[in-house]
Write an enzyme that holds these catalytic residues in place. Structure first.
Site, PDB file in Angstrom:
ATOM      1  N   THR A  54       0.827  -1.206   0.000  1.00 19.58           N
ATOM      2  CA  THR A  54       0.000   0.000   0.000  1.00 19.58           C
ATOM      3  C   THR A  54       0.859   1.253   0.000  1.00 19.58           C
ATOM      4  O   THR A  54       0.546   2.240  -0.677  1.00 19.58           O
ATOM      5  CB  THR A  54      -0.964   0.007   1.205  1.00 19.58           C
ATOM      6  OG1 THR A  54      -1.794  -1.158   1.123  1.00 19.58           O
ATOM      7  CG2 THR A  54      -1.839   1.252   1.226  1.00 19.58           C
ATOM      8  N   CYS A  55       1.965   1.207   0.732  1.00 19.36           N
ATOM      9  CA  CYS A  55       2.859   2.363   0.811  1.00 19.36           C
ATOM     10  C   CYS A  55       3.443   2.702  -0.558  1.00 19.36           C
ATOM     11  O   CYS A  55       3.533   3.872  -0.928  1.00 19.36           O
ATOM     12  CB  CYS A  55       3.978   2.088   1.815  1.00 19.36           C
ATOM     13  SG  CYS A  55       3.375   1.588   3.445  1.00 19.36           S
TER      14      CYS A  55
END
Length: 157
Positions: free
Chosen positions: A47-48
């Protein structure tokens, strides 16, 4: 946990630049500036890397047009990892800061124990800071990505 209206704690955050290692004191780094600071649980994580950092890269010009002096990403990683991740993502407009020992994250009260994911990491959050004071704090619920996005912060500015 730090709250809106409170001053950021004193801490040291590392940054590997082309000139070598720079240790930033938060008291100096955030003084007399408007800053967007966002935190991720880990560099190079799904997600980062797919959403959180890229959103700030894409919207950096619009965020800075709202009077923001610095957009910074912090993670409980070392400065070498943060530099490599920033380069891999073309994060030229983002200050990539390392909280290697999690001291800043713990002082904020925004740490979480991820066990096998790397132990103590930062919760996912974004904040707007003015002259070292937290003006807005958006902390994500576990396994969520909504309130700390670049779009959410831009809307708050």
């Amino acid at each position: 946990m730090i709250q809106q209206g409170q001053t950021l704690p004193s801490a040291t955050l590392g940054q590997l630049t082309t000139d070598g290692m720079v240790n930033h004191q938060t008291d100096e780094l955030f003084a007399n500036k408007k800053v967007v600071l966002f935190a991720v649980p880990g560099a190079f994580t799904p997600t980062c890397s797919a959403s959180h950092l890229p959103g700030f890269i894409v919207l950096a010009d619009q965020i800075k047009a709202k009077g923001v002096d610095i957009i910074a990403c912090v993670s409980v990683n070392d400065a070498f990892v943060m530099k490599a991740w920033g380069e891999a993502q073309n994060a030229c407009e983002i200050m990539m800061l390392a909280d290697g020992d999690a001291s800043f994250t713990k002082a904020l009260g925004l740490e979480m124990d991820t066990a096998t994911f790397g132990g103590i990491r930062s919760k996912r959050y974004a904040m707007i800071i003015e002259n070292g004071v937290v003006k807005q704090l958006n902390v994500e619920a576990p396994k969520q990505f909504e309130v700390s996005s670049a779009e959410a912060i831009l809307a708050s500015l």
